[in-house]
Every structure is written in C-alpha cells, then in structure tokens.
Design a protein around this motif. Structure first.
Motif, PDB file in Angstrom:
ATOM      1  N   GLY A 168      38.595  30.330  41.781  1.00 52.69           N
ATOM      2  CA  GLY A 168      38.629  30.294  43.240  1.00 52.69           C
ATOM      3  C   GLY A 168      37.299  29.864  43.827  1.00 52.69           C
ATOM      4  N   VAL A 192      43.794  31.570  45.737  1.00 50.45           N
ATOM      5  CA  VAL A 192      43.783  30.927  44.422  1.00 50.45           C
ATOM      6  C   VAL A 192      44.034  31.999  43.366  1.00 50.45           C
ATOM      7  N   TYR A 215      36.785  37.293  47.517  1.00 48.03           N
ATOM      8  CA  TYR A 215      37.748  37.673  46.483  1.00 48.03           C
ATOM      9  C   TYR A 215      38.338  39.042  46.790  1.00 48.03           C
ATOM     10  N   GLY A 274      39.953  34.268  46.082  1.00 49.49           N
ATOM     11  CA  GLY A 274      40.343  34.408  44.681  1.00 49.49           C
ATOM     12  C   GLY A 274      40.853  35.814  44.421  1.00 49.49           C
TER      13      GLY A 274
END
Length: 210
Positions: free
Chosen positions: A82, A122, A95, A73
């Motif tokens: 995400g 994402v 992330y 993410g």
C-alpha cells in the motif's frame, strides 16, 4: 499479449509466493484444509516483480478512482504494498490495524485521515474477505469515503464475493485462483490428475479434504 492476471499468477508461482500441494494439503488457522498457500509478502524481495505489481495496482486506481485522496493499506500484509502504491501515485498513506491499539492513543488507523477523505484500500490477499471488510468498516467509522479496494490476489470464494456485494464495496484484483490454476497447469506446476481436485476446492473450501 499475456494479460496482467496471467503475468501476476506466473510471477507468484515462480517466486513461490504461491505453493500448490493437493496431495499434502495445508491447514489454515481456521481449520480449513487447503491445496494452496499464498504469501504475497515474498513479492517484496523481488524488485522487478514488486515494481510491476505496485504499478499495476496504481494504474487501476488511476483509471477507476481518479479523485482518490488517500491510500490505505490493511495491516500487516498490505502495509508495504500500500505504501509503495501511494508513493507511485503521490498520495498520502495510512494503514488500518486489525483492532485498536491497547496502549497509547488506542488508534486503529495509523496516519493522518481527515473526515470525508476519499480512500482506496490496498490489500494483498482476499480469502473470505472478513478482515478486508473490517478495515473498510474501520475507515467508514473514521468518516472516510471508501471508493473501493484493490488487491493482488483473491481465492475467488463465493462467500467473499457475496460479502463484498452485501457491503457495497467494489473489489478489483490483479489475479485470482482460477487464473492461477490455469497458468500452473500450462507451466507444468500441476498434473492433469490434480486439476479437477484443485478446481473443486474453491467451491467448498470449508469441507474440502475432510
């Protein structure tokens, strides 16, 4: 049957994740004047919409990237989305920060990412694409194999499309500005008189409204 693009656009309008204000434009941090403001974090407060959006992103990833190993993410807007997509797929999640931390380990990528891992990114929103592609670059620097990116919404700027093409990064979005304007008009959110004004903005966002 209504397409996913139109369902997502309608949901964003219904929960006011997207606001359209051609008569009183918003001003972005970049200084651009915009008839639209988008905050996809509002999706998180609506369980049914949240579930649908994340499930649709997971479906795209299953179909296009069946050998994905990790979901990443982009901070901060896409961390929650995400994570939920990774949970649906049963995959590890990391992330990517906008820049490395200035304390502790100095990490830019949070979580466990092995070199060579096949990653799908994402994202919640694509505007110019620069911050999204910076996350891809950070993952590549960490020796990840980025398969592509899936996002909730894109403004469909020519600049962002070219940036993704130049970077050789495949981008798939659930919905986009053109579909949103069509749905907004059909549902009465947009007057006939404002339709052309809204369409013009996407082609010259840096000078529109000046």
């Amino acid at each position: 049957m209504e397409s996913v693009e139109k369902k997502v656009a309608g949901a964003l309008l219904d929960i006011k994740a997207v606001l359209l204000r051609p008569e009183e434009p918003f001003v972005w941090a970049s200084g651009w004047h915009s008839p639209i403001y988008c905050d996809n974090r509002r999706i998180l407060s609506y369980p049914e919409i949240r579930e649908n959006v994340c499930r649709w992103m997971a479906d795209i990833i299953r179909e296009k990237y069946p050998d994905v190993e990790v979901i990443a993410g982009v901070a901060t807007g896409a961390i929650a989305h995400g994570f939920l997509v990774a949970h649906i797929l049963g995959k590890p999640f990391v992330y990517v920060r906008p820049k490395p931390k200035d304390h502790g380990t100095g990490s830019q990528i949070e979580g466990i990412l092995e070199p060579g891992a096949k990653v799908v990114v994402v994202e919640d929103l694509i505007s110019t694409g620069m911050s999204s592609l910076a996350a891809v670059h950070a993952l590549a620097q960490a020796e990840a194999n980025v398969l592509g990116m899936v996002a909730i919404f894109s403004y469909n700027f020519n600049k962002s499309r070219k940036a993704f093409e130049d970077a050789n990064v495949e981008l798939t979005t659930l919905s986009n500005y053109d579909t949103l304007i069509e749905v907004a008009h059909d549902r009465g959110y947009v007057k006939d008189a404002d339709l052309e004004v809204l369409k013009e903005w996407r082609y010259s966002p840096s000078t529109w409204g000046r």
